[in-house]
Design an enzyme around this catalytic site. Structure first.
Site, PDB file in Angstrom:
ATOM      1  N   LYS A 151     -13.295  -0.111   6.562  1.00  0.00           N
ATOM      2  CA  LYS A 151     -14.043  -0.888   5.347  1.00  0.00           C
ATOM      3  C   LYS A 151     -14.977  -1.806   5.875  1.00  0.00           C
ATOM      4  CE  LYS A 151      -9.775   0.678   3.782  1.00  0.00           C
ATOM      5  NZ  LYS A 151      -9.282   1.589   2.852  1.00  0.00           N
ATOM      6  N   ASP A 172      -0.998  -6.329   8.890  1.00  0.00           N
ATOM      7  CA  ASP A 172      -1.873  -5.409   8.693  1.00  0.00           C
ATOM      8  C   ASP A 172      -3.448  -6.064   8.173  1.00  0.00           C
ATOM      9  OD1 ASP A 172      -3.216  -2.948   8.169  1.00  0.00           O
ATOM     10  OD2 ASP A 172      -1.839  -2.042   6.513  1.00  0.00           O
ATOM     11  N   TRP A 210       0.830  -1.180   0.061  1.00  0.00           N
ATOM     12  CA  TRP A 210      -0.100   0.068   0.021  1.00  0.00           C
ATOM     13  C   TRP A 210       0.957   1.078   0.117  1.00  0.00           C
ATOM     14  CZ3 TRP A 210      -2.061   2.422   4.916  1.00  0.00           C
ATOM     15  CH2 TRP A 210      -2.906   3.332   4.557  1.00  0.00           C
TER      16      TRP A 210
HETATM   17  C1  LMR Z   1      -6.481   2.716  -0.623  1.00  0.00           C
HETATM   18  O1  LMR Z   1      -5.615   2.053  -0.668  1.00  0.00           O
HETATM   19  O2  LMR Z   1      -7.216   3.450  -1.620  1.00  0.00           O
HETATM   20  C2  LMR Z   1      -7.220   2.996   0.830  1.00  0.00           C
HETATM   21  O3  LMR Z   1      -6.642   2.065   1.866  1.00  0.00           O
HETATM   22  C3  LMR Z   1      -7.401   4.375   1.333  1.00  0.00           C
HETATM   23  C4  LMR Z   1      -6.023   5.109   1.410  1.00  0.00           C
HETATM   24  O4  LMR Z   1      -6.130   5.869   2.601  1.00  0.00           O
HETATM   25  O5  LMR Z   1      -5.140   5.018   0.693  1.00  0.00           O
END
Ligand code: LMR
Length: 398
Positions: free
Chosen positions: A246, A211, A130
């Site tokens: 979520k 996570d 992420w």
């Molecule tokens: C995403 O990856 O789109 C979500 O987790 C929202 C974010 O805060 O990035």
């Protein structure tokens, strides 16, 4: 003094939200930020959340501080949701934890605690991971390195390279894993993979950090936390950051939790006191409203059942969309998109170039992250044909 600072480019995910909102094209599709959308493209408040909120308004009797760890009941329910109430880590009283402002708050508090414990520790993140993991953990001053995870050619797990990489992690380092619904790839670890991770962690002496931001949106509440349950049993130490953004749709309320397994109760008490002090030194204590809603739902049989049904229908919708997209895209283009069906959670990489992503945005008003990560939940019956047709023409342009 601030004249020394420069204007930064927008966040890669949040910047898309702003660009999408400005776009006047009536066919526009938002496949960017990871927010669940229903068939009408909305992100409604769940009925269980609405009920719990009303109840909370009627019964809340004070706005006095709740203290750095949040409420004991919230922490207890959070642990039960991630580990299961009979898990040995819970019955042995080896878990310390805090209620946090979202999963982001949990990740950052964990990073600050890790830094207190050791300045030499490196956190290993999956390649890819992420986009906000690096800023959240790295801005705490922690060194970040990557381990192999996703295979671009097969669009699945690069099992051999993953385990080879984990095998070379030094003792005392931390390995961050996605509990389920891997963001951004949708490629998850299976039970046997988690068992191997546990073996390597014990052999090499690294500490796993999970996570868990999408529990319940992949396979089921229990299956999505299988990694937490396995590592919590097999490893003496485990860090878990969870989010209720979520699975309860509480995005803007910022509700999450950080739970840490220690080898014994004595050590766990030390961790609990350190966590309280870390929190006090950053934001003093968490917001209460969203966590109180989660607490009422998880702690009430009727509301809990109602929420689990709503969560199940969200999950089923995502998995149905995955099937439809996989066959629609494979049938209409010359490529195989069957991987979308086997992956889990909101995200998958389409596997198209950044230039093709830009064309989709400029010419068709279809928004996704540069890496070609899409939020599957942004698709619905009204826009699926337009999306597939747009992909077909962009792919045929080469
Ligand atoms: C995403 O990856 O789109 C979500 O987790 C929202 C974010 O805060 O990035």
């Amino acid at each position: 003094m601030f004249e020394n600072l420069e204007t930064l480019s927008p966040d890669p995910i949040l910047g898309l939200m702003a660009a999408f909102n400005k776009d006047k094209n009536t066919n526009k599709i938002d496949l960017g930020v990871g927010v669940y959308r229903d068939e009408s493209g909305q992100t409604p408040i769940m009925n269980s959340v609405l009920e719990a909120q009303q109840l909370h308004h009627q019964t809340e009797s004070t706005k006095a501080y709740i203290g750095p760890p949040g409420t004991p009941r919230f922490n207890e329910l959070s642990r039960e949701m991630m580990f299961g109430s009979e898990h040995s880590a819970l019955t042995d009283r080896r878990v310390a934890g805090v209620q946090t402002p979202g999963g982001c708050g949990a990740l950052r508090v964990a990073a600050e605690l890790i830094k207190r414990a050791s300045l030499q520790t490196t956190i290993w993140v999956s390649n890819p991971t992420w986009a906000n993991h690096r800023p959240l953990l790295g801005n705490a001053g922690i060194n970040i390195k990557e381990y192999a995870y996703y295979d671009n050619d097969t669009r699945s797990l690069n099992e051999t390279e993953l385990f080879t990489a984990l095998d070379s992690v030094p003792a005392g380092d931390i390995v961050l894993l996605h509990g389920c619904c891997h963001n951004p790839s949708g490629v998850d670890l299976e039970q046997s993979h988690w068992e191997t991770v546990a073996q390597i962690a014990n052999k090499k002496g690294f500490i796993p950090f999970i996570d868990l931001a999408y529990q319940g949106l992949g396979e089921s509440l229990i299956k999505d936390s299988i990694g937490v349950r396995i590592l919590g049993e097999a490893c003496a130490e485990l860090i878990v950051a969870s989010s209720y953004s979520k699975n309860f749709g509480l995005y803007r309320e910022r509700v999450g939790s950080l739970q840490i397994v220690s080898p014994n109760t004595k050590q766990s008490n030390v961790v609990q006191s350190q966590l309280g002090s870390v929190v006090r030194g950053i934001y003093s204590m968490p917001p209460s409203h969203g966590a109180a809603i989660v607490e009422s739902i998880l702690g009430d049989e009727r509301l809990g059942k109602m929420w689990r049904k709503e969560l199940e229908s969200m999950r089923n919708r995502i998995n149905l969309l995955r099937t439809e997209l996989a066959s629609g895209l494979s049938d209409e283009t010359s490529r195989d998109f069957s991987f979308i069906k086997t992956q889990r959670g909101m995200f998958s990489f389409l596997g198209i170039s950044a230039a093709q992503v830009a064309t989709l945005q400029e010419n068709y008003a279809i928004y996704m992250v540069d890496s070609s990560r899409i939020n599957v939940a942004g698709i619905n019956d009204t826009n699926i044909e337009y999306f597939i047709a747009s992909m077909k023409s962009v792919l045929s342009e080469g």
